[in-house]
Design an enzyme around this catalytic site. Structure first.
Site, PDB file in Angstrom:
ATOM      1  N   GLY A  41       0.794  -1.230   0.000  1.00 19.38           N
ATOM      2  CA  GLY A  41       0.000   0.000   0.000  1.00 19.38           C
ATOM      3  C   GLY A  41       0.820   1.271   0.000  1.00 19.38           C
ATOM      4  O   GLY A  41       0.294   2.346  -0.219  1.00 19.38           O
ATOM      5  N   CYS A 250     -27.917  -9.389 -16.114  1.00 22.15           N
ATOM      6  CA  CYS A 250     -27.373  -9.116 -17.437  1.00 22.15           C
ATOM      7  C   CYS A 250     -28.378  -9.580 -18.498  1.00 22.15           C
ATOM      8  O   CYS A 250     -28.837 -10.719 -18.479  1.00 22.15           O
ATOM      9  CB  CYS A 250     -26.043  -9.836 -17.628  1.00 22.15           C
ATOM     10  N   CYS A 253     -26.487 -12.559 -20.693  1.00 20.30           N
ATOM     11  CA  CYS A 253     -26.092 -13.858 -20.161  1.00 20.30           C
ATOM     12  C   CYS A 253     -26.812 -14.194 -18.866  1.00 20.30           C
ATOM     13  O   CYS A 253     -26.645 -15.279 -18.329  1.00 20.30           O
ATOM     14  CB  CYS A 253     -24.583 -13.925 -19.964  1.00 20.30           C
ATOM     15  N   CYS A 275     -23.238  -7.204 -18.893  1.00 19.57           N
ATOM     16  CA  CYS A 275     -22.004  -7.317 -18.125  1.00 19.57           C
ATOM     17  C   CYS A 275     -20.953  -6.346 -18.669  1.00 19.57           C
ATOM     18  O   CYS A 275     -20.756  -6.256 -19.879  1.00 19.57           O
ATOM     19  CB  CYS A 275     -21.413  -8.718 -18.251  1.00 19.57           C
ATOM     20  N   CYS A 281     -18.967 -12.416 -19.941  1.00 21.04           N
ATOM     21  CA  CYS A 281     -20.313 -12.499 -20.506  1.00 21.04           C
ATOM     22  C   CYS A 281     -20.322 -13.455 -21.718  1.00 21.04           C
ATOM     23  O   CYS A 281     -21.191 -14.323 -21.836  1.00 21.04           O
ATOM     24  CB  CYS A 281     -20.773 -11.109 -20.917  1.00 21.04           C
TER      25      CYS A 281
END
Lengths: 312, 365, 259
Positions: A41, A250, A253, A275, A281
């Site tokens: 970080g 979605c 899909c 998606c 997808c």
């Protein structure tokens, strides 16, 4: 799924080094990456080079990728979750030309995934590396424009001000009104910008088996989250962090738990959701999954975006 | 009509073909040659070399042609090329006191050793469009007469003259032990020392520095400048190859140098004295070097214990925003798709609006 | 009987700006629960002294020691920067003359008060808010303004908000620089009342810099009179004001009495 690099466009012979950067620069960047991994970080300053793409267009991510990529690697590049957005295509082409590595759209087949603004829906695995393009590495920048002061705040772990900004959101809006670039604490020590990924993707960073590297070219910073590191999104005990949710699935899909793009179909408010992770997808559709609007939707989508949708 | 940012590779290739076509323009017009750019657009070439930080007139001309005359794009092209070059080492500092002068003026003294040399300058032209330049047959071969006595060699710099009396601060002596920083290799850190600040300003955008320098004159960091000296000319570049151990001349470059003289009230340790602001560019970039010298002086506020109140004195502000390759890239990256973030914001706004409406309803009840 | 150790001990503090001595060889002690007034006209070195005492300006010479919780008297300039910064936002408070310097003008009143709590780890929004409400009530600010930004507040309200923001972590020592400066007389009186009440109620120790003897009379237990960087007279407030010894103090007192 994996494509070999097109030999015709290669510039490796034309006097450019493998993966564009010279070996000296790559070593310098790898040393910075090692430091970044050792202090999760923490933003490591690095001698960022000018790249043949503009600043802000992924030069940091490209330098990181260029420094770690080898001939045995397979590269996937996404922008907004999709493999076929212009910037993703352009960066993928850059590495196909300069490093002659095979490229892929399948997350599972990639050893390196370079991304802008999304984490793929398919979970990443051990041994994979995800490289994030970072426009602004400093999560405190909006609150404190001074670099010297920001570095002190990190060094002394003075993050009260960040919490104040979340407090202000709740006081004003009733909720934390940050939907992307949602700040996280890494390893309970450093406050980190997850880059402009939607907060939907934040949980994928936590305890992730893959190595996560972040490159900011213009600001000349590299940071990292080693595998299996705790990444916690900031919140309040009584206003816990929550990800985005959609009322719809979605349309193509039928996936229920993915980040969805809104596609405008006409100028009368007609729209559908698909998606954002284009490969995820496609794979689901190839596996036979169908969205609620099914064939009609697929056709409407194809008509709207001019994309190929293979027949079921 | 919804236009998706999908479609990719073919579109990019086609777009490149389109620029090539547009760059060429009307094929009935003869194509521009690099020699023409180099010889007839020298000031554009000079700016591109300066901010591109690479002294190569041919490559700069190529970049200008490739960028269709967009100088920032040309600077970017030159920078991206420069970054791939191997580095052999550092030259010795150039000696501008030994410059073969073509122009040299001082606003501080009327008469001074070596005299005022106006040289090539737009300063006293009347800005009237010269339609002779538009004539089909061209301008022929204009020639300027040269003075009977040439310009003396090695004319002392105005700051050196002041230095004899101790009226101006000493130029910082060259410290062989302290290597000169290079922000193209190491990231900028703060507080930044003067070597890095000057490097940043030399590469910095002329327009940005001009505006900042201007702001110091209008009261945003007043430092009472005098254009002590501006000189333009050729200097030798010397390099010490390790295997030789002594300096050899490896070439000659054209530079513009500006030394600003500024007031300084003095402090407990130092008597009142003039201070320096410095500007240098490749080629002839006079406006740039003057602006650079003003900003350099303003940025010395910390070192001279002056209060830092204005943008031009704020080194983080100036150094982080001066580079037009960085600035242009980041401003223009807004063209890239942001639809994931936008979708996130859409969702948020919808949810906040819903909450707002609900609160209003409850308040009404 | 053993005297308890002081909360703050200052020895031979000197602050020079070039040839100018803003503070010359100042020594004193402050005990827990005590309010010290530093008076003198502008340019006498009061504010410089306050900056040196509150760890914001390293003195040229001398030592400032504070009774750190669990560590006893400690030279504050021997502390590391993060320790000093922590001290400044927990056990100490600093009330600036200009509230713009002491407040975040773009953060709501509630956020301004809550900041110190969040800085030391508070993470319950409701609890932070309740605590902020408590303090806003204590400084008599309208709770309806809690989510408004202080840039829309009057000077008196801003100053009260600044006080609440400082006191929320229950500091033991508060530094105030002309806390009533720049306010209307009627607003000043109300603020002074409030400050006097808070100081007594919370048993605060404080060092208050002011050029206004009325403020000093109302708030301070003890006074230190400064002229040209030097302390010319010290003593209990009533003593100094009613029976000034130094000619400069006499001048100050007489000029205020004429008003």
């Amino acid at each position: 799924m994996t494509r070999a690099a097109p030999q015709s466009e290669s510039v490796v012979e034309a006097g450019y080094n493998f993966a564009y950067l010279d070996e000296q620069t790559k070593r310098m960047i790898r040393r910075c990456i090692l430091k970044a991994v050792a202090v999760p970080g923490y933003q490591v300053p690095f001698g960022g080079r000018e790249m043949p793409l503009p600043y802000g267009w992924g030069t940091g991510g490209m330098q990181v990728t260029a420094s770690i990529i080898g001939r045995a690697d397979t590269l996937k590049v996404i922008d907004q979750g999709a493999d076929d957005t212009t910037n993703a295509v352009n960066i993928r082409r850059f590495f196909a030309r300069t490093a002659e590595v095979p490229t892929t759209e399948a997350t599972a087949e990639a050893s390196i995934v370079q991304t802008r603004h999304r984490v793929p829906e398919d979970p990443l695995a051990e041994g994979q590396i995800i490289v994030y393009q970072v426009p602004q590495p400093e999560p405190l920048r909006a609150l404190e424009p001074r670099e010297v002061e920001c570095r002190k705040m990190h060094a002394y772990k003075e993050y009260g001000l960040m919490q104040v900004s979340l407090y202000e959101d709740i006081a004003r809006f009733g909720e934390i009104a940050t939907s992307y670039s949602y700040p996280v604490m890494v390893n309970d020590r450093y406050l980190m910008s997850p880059t402009p990924i939607p907060k939907f993707d934040n949980p994928k960073m936590d305890d992730c088996p893959a190595l996560q590297l972040f490159g900011a070219g213009r600001e000349k910073r590299i940071y990292a989250v080693p595998p299996y590191t705790r990444v916690k999104s900031l919140d309040f005990d009584d206003h816990p962090f929550a990800i985005q949710q959609w009322e719809e699935d979605c349309a193509l899909c039928g996936a229920e738990e993915t980040f969805l793009d809104e596609v405008i179909l006409d100028d009368k408010g007609g729209k559908m959701y698909v998606c954002s992770d284009s490969h995820f997808c496609e794979r689901r559709r190839a596996e036979g999954h169908r969205g609620r609007l099914s064939e009609g939707a697929a056709k409407a989508y194809a008509a709207a975006v001019g994309a190929d949708v293979e027949e079921a | 009509m919804y236009v998706a940012v999908k479609g990719g590779e073919q579109a990019i290739l086609n777009s490149h073909k389109l620029i090539a076509e547009e760059r060429r323009g009307d094929t009935a017009v003869p194509e521009l040659s690099l020699a023409q750019i180099k010889e007839q657009m020298q000031l554009a070439v000079d700016r591109v070399m300066t901010e591109g930080s690479l002294y190569d007139r041919d490559l700069a001309a190529l970049a200008i042609k490739q960028a269709q005359g967009d100088l920032m794009e040309a600077i970017f092209l030159l920078r991206a090329y420069r970054t791939t070059l191997a580095r052999f080492g550092e030259s010795l500092p150039i000696e501008t006191a030994g410059m073969a002068l073509r122009r040299r003026i001082s606003a501080a003294y009327k008469d001074l050793p070596g005299g005022q040399v106006l040289g090539p300058s737009y300063d006293y032209t009347h800005r009237l469009l010269d339609f002779a330049l538009a004539a089909e047959e061209g301008v022929g071969a204009p020639e300027a007469e040269s003075a009977e006595s040439g310009i003396e060699a090695a004319i002392p710099r105005v700051t050196d003259i002041l230095n004899h009396e101790g009226l101006i601060e000493e130029e910082i002596a060259l410290d062989d032990a302290a290597p000169v920083g290079d922000l193209t290799r190491e990231p900028l850190r703060f507080p930044a020392e003067r070597d890095l600040r000057l490097q940043n300003l030399a590469r910095g955008d002329e327009g940005f520095l001009l505006a900042l320098g201007y702001s110091t004159q209008r009261g945003y960091g007043r430092n009472h400048p005098f254009a002590g000296e501006i000189r333009l000319g050729e200097v030798a570049v010397e390099f010490v190859p390790e295997e030789l151990g002594f300096a050899i001349e490896i070439g000659e470059i054209t530079v513009t140098e500006c030394q600003m003289i500024n007031q300084f009230a003095g402090s407990a340790e130092r008597p009142p004295q003039f201070t320096r602001g410095y500007g240098l560019s490749f080629g002839h970039c006079e406006r740039k070097t003057m602006a650079m010298a003003l900003v350099d002086r303003a940025l010395r506020a910390r070192e001279l214990d002056e209060s830092i109140e204005y943008p031009a004195q704020d080194e983080e502000f100036v150094l982080y925003h001066s580079d037009n390759v960085e600035a242009s890239g980041f401003v223009q990256h807004l063209k890239l798709p942001h639809y994931v973030d936008f979708q996130s914001e859409l969702q948020l706004i919808r949810s906040l609006r819903k909450r707002h409406a609900q609160d209003r309803r409850e308040a009404a009840e | 009987m053993e005297t308890p150790s002081p909360l703050l001990r200052v020895r031979n503090l000197t602050q020079a700006f070039g040839p100018l001595l803003a503070c010359a060889d100042i020594s004193f002690e402050l005990h827990s629960g005590e309010v010290l007034g530093v008076v003198g006209e502008s340019g006498s070195g009061k504010t410089t002294l306050l900056n040196c005492l509150s760890a914001r300006l390293t003195p040229t010479n001398g030592i400032v020691e504070y009774d750190l919780r669990g560590r006893g008297l400690t030279d504050i300039y021997a502390l590391s920067e993060p320790e000093r910064r922590l001290l400044l936002r927990t056990d100490w408070g600093v009330v600036m003359q200009n509230p713009r310097d002491g407040l975040r003008m773009n953060v709501s009143a509630g956020g301004n008060v809550g900041e110190r709590l969040m800085a030391v780890g508070a993470r319950h929004y409701g609890a932070i808010r309740r605590e902020a409400e408590d303090w806003l009530a204590k400084v008599e600010l309208d709770l309806g303004r809690m989510d408004d930004k202080p840039k829309h507040f009057s000077g008196g309200m801003q100053q009260r908000l600044q006080i609440a923001r400082n006191l929320v972590t229950k500091p033991r020592l508060v530094f105030m620089d002309e806390p009533t400066g720049g306010l209307d007389v009627s607003v000043q009186a109300r603020l002074l009342d409030l400050l006097r009440g808070l100081v007594r109620e919370l048993r605060l120790s404080a060092i208050i810099v002011t050029h206004d003897l009325a403020v000093a009379r109302l708030l301070a237990d003890r006074l230190m009179v400064m002229k040209d960087g030097k302390v010319v007279e010290t003593g209990l407030t009533d003593q100094v004001l009613d029976d000034p010894h130094h000619p400069y103090t006499q001048l100050l007192v007489s000029s205020v009495l004429q008003v």
